[in-house]
Design a protein around this motif. Structure first.
Motif, PDB file in Angstrom:
ATOM      1  N   ALA A 182       0.827  -1.208   0.000  1.00  0.00           N
ATOM      2  CA  ALA A 182       0.000   0.000   0.000  1.00  0.00           C
ATOM      3  C   ALA A 182       0.862   1.260   0.000  1.00  0.00           C
ATOM      4  O   ALA A 182       0.571   2.222  -0.718  1.00  0.00           O
ATOM      5  N   HIS A 183       1.930   1.263   0.777  1.00  0.00           N
ATOM      6  CA  HIS A 183       2.814   2.426   0.810  1.00  0.00           C
ATOM      7  C   HIS A 183       3.542   2.599  -0.524  1.00  0.00           C
ATOM      8  O   HIS A 183       3.771   3.732  -0.968  1.00  0.00           O
ATOM      9  N   ARG A 184       3.901   1.488  -1.175  1.00  0.00           N
ATOM     10  CA  ARG A 184       4.526   1.593  -2.495  1.00  0.00           C
ATOM     11  C   ARG A 184       3.559   2.163  -3.530  1.00  0.00           C
ATOM     12  O   ARG A 184       3.982   2.829  -4.488  1.00  0.00           O
ATOM     13  N   SER A 185       2.273   1.907  -3.359  1.00  0.00           N
ATOM     14  CA  SER A 185       1.277   2.278  -4.358  1.00  0.00           C
ATOM     15  C   SER A 185       0.663   3.653  -4.130  1.00  0.00           C
ATOM     16  O   SER A 185       0.201   4.295  -5.082  1.00  0.00           O
ATOM     17  N   ALA A 186       0.614   4.102  -2.902  1.00  0.00           N
ATOM     18  CA  ALA A 186      -0.091   5.338  -2.575  1.00  0.00           C
ATOM     19  C   ALA A 186       0.595   6.558  -3.182  1.00  0.00           C
ATOM     20  O   ALA A 186       1.818   6.601  -3.340  1.00  0.00           O
ATOM     21  N   SER A 187      -0.203   7.552  -3.496  1.00  0.00           N
ATOM     22  CA  SER A 187       0.321   8.808  -4.017  1.00  0.00           C
ATOM     23  C   SER A 187       1.066   9.557  -2.922  1.00  0.00           C
ATOM     24  O   SER A 187       0.809   9.367  -1.723  1.00  0.00           O
ATOM     25  N   THR A 188       1.965  10.426  -3.355  1.00  0.00           N
ATOM     26  CA  THR A 188       2.686  11.260  -2.401  1.00  0.00           C
ATOM     27  C   THR A 188       1.687  12.080  -1.585  1.00  0.00           C
ATOM     28  O   THR A 188       0.794  12.710  -2.141  1.00  0.00           O
ATOM     29  N   GLY A 189       1.847  12.055  -0.284  1.00  0.00           N
ATOM     30  CA  GLY A 189       0.955  12.815   0.578  1.00  0.00           C
ATOM     31  C   GLY A 189      -0.205  12.017   1.129  1.00  0.00           C
ATOM     32  O   GLY A 189      -0.860  12.453   2.081  1.00  0.00           O
ATOM     33  N   THR A 190      -0.494  10.842   0.555  1.00  0.00           N
ATOM     34  CA  THR A 190      -1.573  10.008   1.080  1.00  0.00           C
ATOM     35  C   THR A 190      -1.113   9.336   2.364  1.00  0.00           C
ATOM     36  O   THR A 190      -0.053   8.710   2.406  1.00  0.00           O
ATOM     37  N   GLN A 191      -1.912   9.457   3.410  1.00  0.00           N
ATOM     38  CA  GLN A 191      -1.607   8.833   4.687  1.00  0.00           C
ATOM     39  C   GLN A 191      -2.426   7.550   4.835  1.00  0.00           C
ATOM     40  O   GLN A 191      -3.602   7.516   4.479  1.00  0.00           O
ATOM     41  N   LEU A 192      -1.796   6.521   5.349  1.00  0.00           N
ATOM     42  CA  LEU A 192      -2.444   5.218   5.489  1.00  0.00           C
ATOM     43  C   LEU A 192      -2.544   4.837   6.956  1.00  0.00           C
ATOM     44  O   LEU A 192      -1.582   4.973   7.711  1.00  0.00           O
ATOM     45  N   THR A 193      -3.719   4.358   7.352  1.00  0.00           N
ATOM     46  CA  THR A 193      -3.929   3.799   8.681  1.00  0.00           C
ATOM     47  C   THR A 193      -4.307   2.342   8.508  1.00  0.00           C
ATOM     48  O   THR A 193      -5.264   2.035   7.784  1.00  0.00           O
ATOM     49  N   LEU A 194      -3.581   1.437   9.143  1.00  0.00           N
ATOM     50  CA  LEU A 194      -3.852   0.008   8.993  1.00  0.00           C
ATOM     51  C   LEU A 194      -4.288  -0.599  10.309  1.00  0.00           C
ATOM     52  O   LEU A 194      -3.733  -0.288  11.367  1.00  0.00           O
ATOM     53  N   HIS A 195      -5.293  -1.472  10.228  1.00  0.00           N
ATOM     54  CA  HIS A 195      -5.774  -2.205  11.389  1.00  0.00           C
ATOM     55  C   HIS A 195      -5.979  -3.668  11.014  1.00  0.00           C
ATOM     56  O   HIS A 195      -6.366  -3.986   9.884  1.00  0.00           O
ATOM     57  N   THR A 196      -5.727  -4.526  11.972  1.00  0.00           N
ATOM     58  CA  THR A 196      -5.904  -5.967  11.820  1.00  0.00           C
ATOM     59  C   THR A 196      -7.130  -6.404  12.603  1.00  0.00           C
ATOM     60  O   THR A 196      -7.374  -5.896  13.706  1.00  0.00           O
ATOM     61  N   ALA A 197      -7.904  -7.335  12.046  1.00  0.00           N
ATOM     62  CA  ALA A 197      -9.089  -7.831  12.734  1.00  0.00           C
ATOM     63  C   ALA A 197      -8.739  -8.314  14.134  1.00  0.00           C
ATOM     64  O   ALA A 197      -7.726  -8.983  14.342  1.00  0.00           O
ATOM     65  N   ALA A 198      -9.594  -7.991  15.096  1.00  0.00           N
ATOM     66  CA  ALA A 198      -9.349  -8.361  16.487  1.00  0.00           C
ATOM     67  C   ALA A 198      -9.708  -9.811  16.775  1.00  0.00           C
ATOM     68  O   ALA A 198      -9.287 -10.366  17.792  1.00  0.00           O
ATOM     69  N   PHE A 199     -10.496 -10.414  15.896  1.00  0.00           N
ATOM     70  CA  PHE A 199     -10.876 -11.813  16.062  1.00  0.00           C
ATOM     71  C   PHE A 199     -11.107 -12.420  14.689  1.00  0.00           C
ATOM     72  O   PHE A 199     -11.285 -11.705  13.703  1.00  0.00           O
ATOM     73  N   GLY A 200     -11.081 -13.752  14.625  1.00  0.00           N
ATOM     74  CA  GLY A 200     -11.282 -14.428  13.355  1.00  0.00           C
ATOM     75  C   GLY A 200     -10.243 -15.508  13.127  1.00  0.00           C
ATOM     76  O   GLY A 200      -9.835 -16.194  14.062  1.00  0.00           O
ATOM     77  N   VAL A 201      -9.787 -15.637  11.889  1.00  0.00           N
ATOM     78  CA  VAL A 201      -8.860 -16.697  11.519  1.00  0.00           C
ATOM     79  C   VAL A 201      -7.601 -16.106  10.887  1.00  0.00           C
ATOM     80  O   VAL A 201      -7.574 -14.940  10.496  1.00  0.00           O
ATOM     81  N   ALA A 202      -6.573 -16.958  10.772  1.00  0.00           N
ATOM     82  CA  ALA A 202      -5.288 -16.502  10.238  1.00  0.00           C
ATOM     83  C   ALA A 202      -5.404 -16.052   8.791  1.00  0.00           C
ATOM     84  O   ALA A 202      -4.805 -15.058   8.386  1.00  0.00           O
ATOM     85  N   TYR A 203      -6.163 -16.799   7.988  1.00  0.00           N
ATOM     86  CA  TYR A 203      -6.475 -16.365   6.624  1.00  0.00           C
ATOM     87  C   TYR A 203      -7.782 -17.024   6.202  1.00  0.00           C
ATOM     88  O   TYR A 203      -8.029 -18.171   6.508  1.00  0.00           O
ATOM     89  N   ILE A 204      -8.602 -16.260   5.512  1.00  0.00           N
ATOM     90  CA  ILE A 204      -9.965 -16.679   5.191  1.00  0.00           C
ATOM     91  C   ILE A 204      -9.956 -17.581   3.963  1.00  0.00           C
ATOM     92  O   ILE A 204      -9.371 -17.241   2.930  1.00  0.00           O
ATOM     93  N   GLU A 205     -10.640 -18.733   4.082  1.00  0.00           N
ATOM     94  CA  GLU A 205     -10.763 -19.656   2.954  1.00  0.00           C
ATOM     95  C   GLU A 205     -12.210 -20.041   2.655  1.00  0.00           C
ATOM     96  O   GLU A 205     -12.511 -20.468   1.547  1.00  0.00           O
ATOM     97  N   THR A 206     -13.106 -19.949   3.627  1.00  0.00           N
ATOM     98  CA  THR A 206     -14.450 -20.484   3.476  1.00  0.00           C
ATOM     99  C   THR A 206     -15.499 -19.389   3.665  1.00  0.00           C
ATOM    100  O   THR A 206     -15.210 -18.294   4.146  1.00  0.00           O
ATOM    101  N   ARG A 207     -16.738 -19.735   3.314  1.00  0.00           N
ATOM    102  CA  ARG A 207     -17.834 -18.787   3.478  1.00  0.00           C
ATOM    103  C   ARG A 207     -18.035 -18.436   4.953  1.00  0.00           C
ATOM    104  O   ARG A 207     -18.307 -17.282   5.295  1.00  0.00           O
ATOM    105  N   ALA A 208     -17.950 -19.454   5.819  1.00  0.00           N
ATOM    106  CA  ALA A 208     -18.131 -19.205   7.251  1.00  0.00           C
ATOM    107  C   ALA A 208     -17.048 -18.274   7.779  1.00  0.00           C
ATOM    108  O   ALA A 208     -17.322 -17.338   8.550  1.00  0.00           O
TER     109      ALA A 208
END
Length: 250
Positions: free
Chosen positions: A22-48
């Protein structure tokens, strides 16, 4: 400009990969805020898992959207995207929709390369939901366990490139999407080895979010994306409850 990016998976290592691209792609001056889900799974594979990820994502968006010009749901499959658009007063984009719309302007038939065979059904349904099933050349996947989702690019890089080549040679793909947050940035690093254009969901989403933020669209007050009807609620976080129930707590 400020963009809020939410990883619907719980893996901080994946959020780090998303942040780097995201930082490589963002325009100069664009600020990014990143957050990670507080609960769930390591990586999503299923509908559930996607349903759980959607709820986790809506919580993060509700808590942190204030002060941002647009938001990104950073998981392929876009868990919770339509709900977030209905709920928030700022534009919201997802990796799948952004990648598909960008790929559609680069070629006719679109191939997708992903990290898991189990993920194919959810991805196929997502492509169909966006009206792009007729453009889909196929979905090629890794077919073995992934013990460390944060290092899949290093561990399976050559296999992923081989899948890209097979998608072009055997499926007739004119453009490829390397799909999923754990593969963020891989398209950039292997582009010169693939004989057709290759796009990445994170970079596409960042550019699409910047574009929509610059257009400054008004929030819908009618139609299916108008704010939710006012009603009582319980058991939700205060931030989410106020957006969903419109401050009508019991």
């Amino acid at each position: 400009m400020k963009l809020l990016i939410v990883n619907p998976n719980i893996s901080q290592s994946v959020t780090d990969l998303i942040a780097a691209e995201a930082h490589r792609s963002a325009s100069t001056g664009t600020q990014l805020t990143l957050h990670t889900a507080a609960f769930g799974v390591a990586y999503i594979e299923t509908r559930a898992e996607a349903a759980v990820g959607a709820y986790a994502t809506l919580n993060e968006l509700a808590e942190h959207y204030a002060g941002h010009d647009a938001a990104i749901i950073a998981a392929f499959g876009d868990p919770g995207l339509e709900a977030a658009r209905e709920m928030l007063p700022i534009p919201v984009v997802g990796l799948t929709e952004s990648a598909l719309m960008s790929a559609a302007m680069l070629g006719g038939r679109i191939g997708i390369v992903a990290i898991s065979r189990r993920i194919r059904a959810w991805y196929s349904e997502t492509v169909d939901r966006y009206g792009m099933a007729s453009r889909l050349a196929g979905i090629r996947c890794l077919d073995e366990p992934l013990p460390n989702i944060g290092s899949v690019q290093q561990d399976k890089g050559e296999q992923l490139v081989a899948l890209c080549e097979a998608a072009v040679r055997e499926d007739g793909a004119d453009v490829l999407i390397i799909a999923g947050a754990p593969l963020a940035g891989l398209a950039r690093s292997v582009a010169e080895r693939i004989p057709v254009p290759v796009v990445d969901g994170v970079s596409c989403a960042v550019h699409q979010a910047e574009l929509l933020a610059r257009l400054s669209p008004y929030k819908a007050t009618a139609g299916s994306y108008a704010p939710s009807p006012e009603k009582g609620w319980q058991g939700l976080s205060p931030s989410l409850g106020q957006l969903i129930g419109r401050q009508s707590t019991p």
